[in-house]
Design a protein around this motif. Structure first.
Motif, PDB file in Angstrom:
ATOM      1  N   LYS A   1      -5.543  11.439   1.022  1.00 27.48           N
ATOM      2  CA  LYS A   1      -5.593  10.265   2.172  1.00 27.48           C
ATOM      3  C   LYS A   1      -4.142   9.541   2.176  1.00 27.48           C
ATOM      4  O   LYS A   1      -3.763   9.096   3.214  1.00 27.48           O
ATOM      5  CB  LYS A   1      -6.858   9.244   2.065  1.00 27.48           C
ATOM      6  N   THR A   2      -3.671   9.256   0.839  1.00 27.35           N
ATOM      7  CA  THR A   2      -2.420   8.624   0.717  1.00 27.35           C
ATOM      8  C   THR A   2      -1.332   9.450   1.270  1.00 27.35           C
ATOM      9  O   THR A   2      -0.300   8.940   1.761  1.00 27.35           O
ATOM     10  CB  THR A   2      -2.336   8.429  -0.784  1.00 27.35           C
TER      11      THR A   2
ATOM     12  N   TYR B   1     -10.314  11.922  -7.178  1.00 29.39           N
ATOM     13  CA  TYR B   1      -8.938  11.795  -7.222  1.00 29.39           C
ATOM     14  C   TYR B   1      -8.168  12.372  -5.993  1.00 29.39           C
ATOM     15  O   TYR B   1      -7.173  12.213  -5.412  1.00 29.39           O
ATOM     16  CB  TYR B   1      -8.353  11.998  -8.442  1.00 29.39           C
TER      17      TYR B   1
ATOM     18  N   ASP C   1      -8.750  10.879  -2.515  1.00 29.50           N
ATOM     19  CA  ASP C   1      -7.904   9.842  -2.549  1.00 29.50           C
ATOM     20  C   ASP C   1      -6.357   9.936  -2.491  1.00 29.50           C
ATOM     21  O   ASP C   1      -5.587   9.321  -1.480  1.00 29.50           O
ATOM     22  CB  ASP C   1      -7.839   8.692  -3.810  1.00 29.50           C
TER      23      ASP C   1
ATOM     24  N   ASN D   1      -5.736   4.754   6.210  1.00 34.97           N
ATOM     25  CA  ASN D   1      -6.733   4.098   5.014  1.00 34.97           C
ATOM     26  C   ASN D   1      -6.603   2.479   5.397  1.00 34.97           C
ATOM     27  O   ASN D   1      -5.666   1.923   5.585  1.00 34.97           O
ATOM     28  CB  ASN D   1      -5.664   4.187   3.730  1.00 34.97           C
TER      29      ASN D   1
ATOM     30  N   LYS E   1      -4.029   5.595 -11.470  1.00 34.12           N
ATOM     31  CA  LYS E   1      -3.483   4.130 -11.363  1.00 34.12           C
ATOM     32  C   LYS E   1      -3.622   3.172 -12.674  1.00 34.12           C
ATOM     33  O   LYS E   1      -2.667   2.489 -13.151  1.00 34.12           O
ATOM     34  CB  LYS E   1      -4.215   3.339 -10.259  1.00 34.12           C
TER      35      LYS E   1
ATOM     36  N   THR F   1       0.101   4.186  -2.506  1.00 31.78           N
ATOM     37  CA  THR F   1      -0.666   3.721  -3.212  1.00 31.78           C
ATOM     38  C   THR F   1      -2.325   4.071  -2.750  1.00 31.78           C
ATOM     39  O   THR F   1      -2.437   3.430  -1.532  1.00 31.78           O
ATOM     40  CB  THR F   1      -0.531   2.441  -3.802  1.00 31.78           C
ATOM     41  N   GLY F   2      -3.073   4.910  -3.574  1.00 34.62           N
ATOM     42  CA  GLY F   2      -4.317   4.856  -2.967  1.00 34.62           C
ATOM     43  C   GLY F   2      -5.248   3.918  -3.817  1.00 34.62           C
ATOM     44  O   GLY F   2      -4.862   2.964  -4.567  1.00 34.62           O
ATOM     45  N   GLN F   3      -6.781   4.187  -3.604  1.00 36.52           N
ATOM     46  CA  GLN F   3      -7.578   3.297  -4.345  1.00 36.52           C
ATOM     47  C   GLN F   3      -7.464   3.610  -5.785  1.00 36.52           C
ATOM     48  O   GLN F   3      -7.470   2.695  -6.818  1.00 36.52           O
ATOM     49  CB  GLN F   3      -9.075   3.684  -3.948  1.00 36.52           C
ATOM     50  N   THR F   4      -7.420   4.663  -6.271  1.00 37.74           N
ATOM     51  CA  THR F   4      -7.287   5.028  -7.884  1.00 37.74           C
ATOM     52  C   THR F   4      -5.857   5.822  -8.299  1.00 37.74           C
ATOM     53  O   THR F   4      -5.857   6.028  -9.689  1.00 37.74           O
ATOM     54  CB  THR F   4      -8.399   6.071  -7.964  1.00 37.74           C
TER      55      THR F   4
ATOM     56  N   GLU G   1       0.875  -1.038  -0.037  1.00 32.43           N
ATOM     57  CA  GLU G   1       0.013   0.099  -0.016  1.00 32.43           C
ATOM     58  C   GLU G   1       0.761   1.279   0.087  1.00 32.43           C
ATOM     59  O   GLU G   1       0.380   2.185  -0.073  1.00 32.43           O
ATOM     60  CB  GLU G   1      -0.906  -0.083   1.450  1.00 32.43           C
TER      61      GLU G   1
END
Length: 184
Positions: free
Chosen positions: A116-117, A110, A113, A183, A74, A10-13, A7
């Motif tokens: 948060k990252t 974005y 995300d 996260n 991503k 790296t976030g979700q997107t 992780e």
């Protein structure tokens, strides 16, 4: 430990990466967009030249007190913006963060995300107690995003910014380490 390594940045997107010379053209395009000029900082929104951006781009790679990342989508590894950690105060364990997303990708999650990252990076890898940011009072999308990330409005700098022919407030937000939820 394997979970954290997968992780990292790296976030979700999105993925946060150092930008290279091959990203300069896309970076200049994003930083030259009208919304970026009006929302990114409190300078007079006068378009910078390619050389101005190139000089900045080259200067960020050598700074040890700032961490500037490209925001890469991503699914396509396309540069969609930049973010960073700056003004680190080691004595008081604070820093500021900033983010800039290209117009085409704004309002699609974005930014949230990315933030948060970036918060995960700061609280996992830098000895920081408090993350701070400033946002223009009329930037409602950014304010909603920061609140989703756990930031709390701490103050108002009244009539701090001149845009669109009048003065606007700048809001100050903060996030303490103990308020942060990692996260998942």
């Amino acid at each position: 430990m394997e979970h954290y390594i997968k992780e990292f940045l790296t976030g979700q997107t999105i993925t946060l990466q150092q930008m290279t010379a091959s990203d300069l053209e896309a970076f200049v395009k994003i930083e030259s967009e009208k919304k970026t000029l009006l929302l990114a900082d409190d300078e007079i929104p006068f378009p910078k030249t390619f050389e101005d951006h190139s000089t900045f781009f080259q200067s960020i790679s050598g700074k040890k007190e700032e961490f500037i990342f490209g925001i890469f989508k991503k699914s396509s590894n396309e540069l969609i913006g930049s973010c960073g950690v700056y003004a680190i105060n080691w004595q008081n364990s604070t820093c500021f963060v900033g983010i800039s997303i290209g117009e085409e990708w704004q309002g699609k999650g974005y930014g949230t995300d990315t933030m948060k990252t970036l918060i995960d990076f700061i609280f996992n890898y830098i000895s920081i107690q408090k993350i701070k940011l400033q946002v223009f009072s009329f930037n409602k999308g950014a304010i909603r995003s920061y609140e989703k990330c756990g930031f709390t409005k701490e103050g108002i700098l009244r009539n701090e910014l001149f845009r669109f022919g009048k003065f606007h407030d700048v809001w100050l937000f903060g996030l303490l380490r103990e308020e942060w939820t990692p996260n998942k």
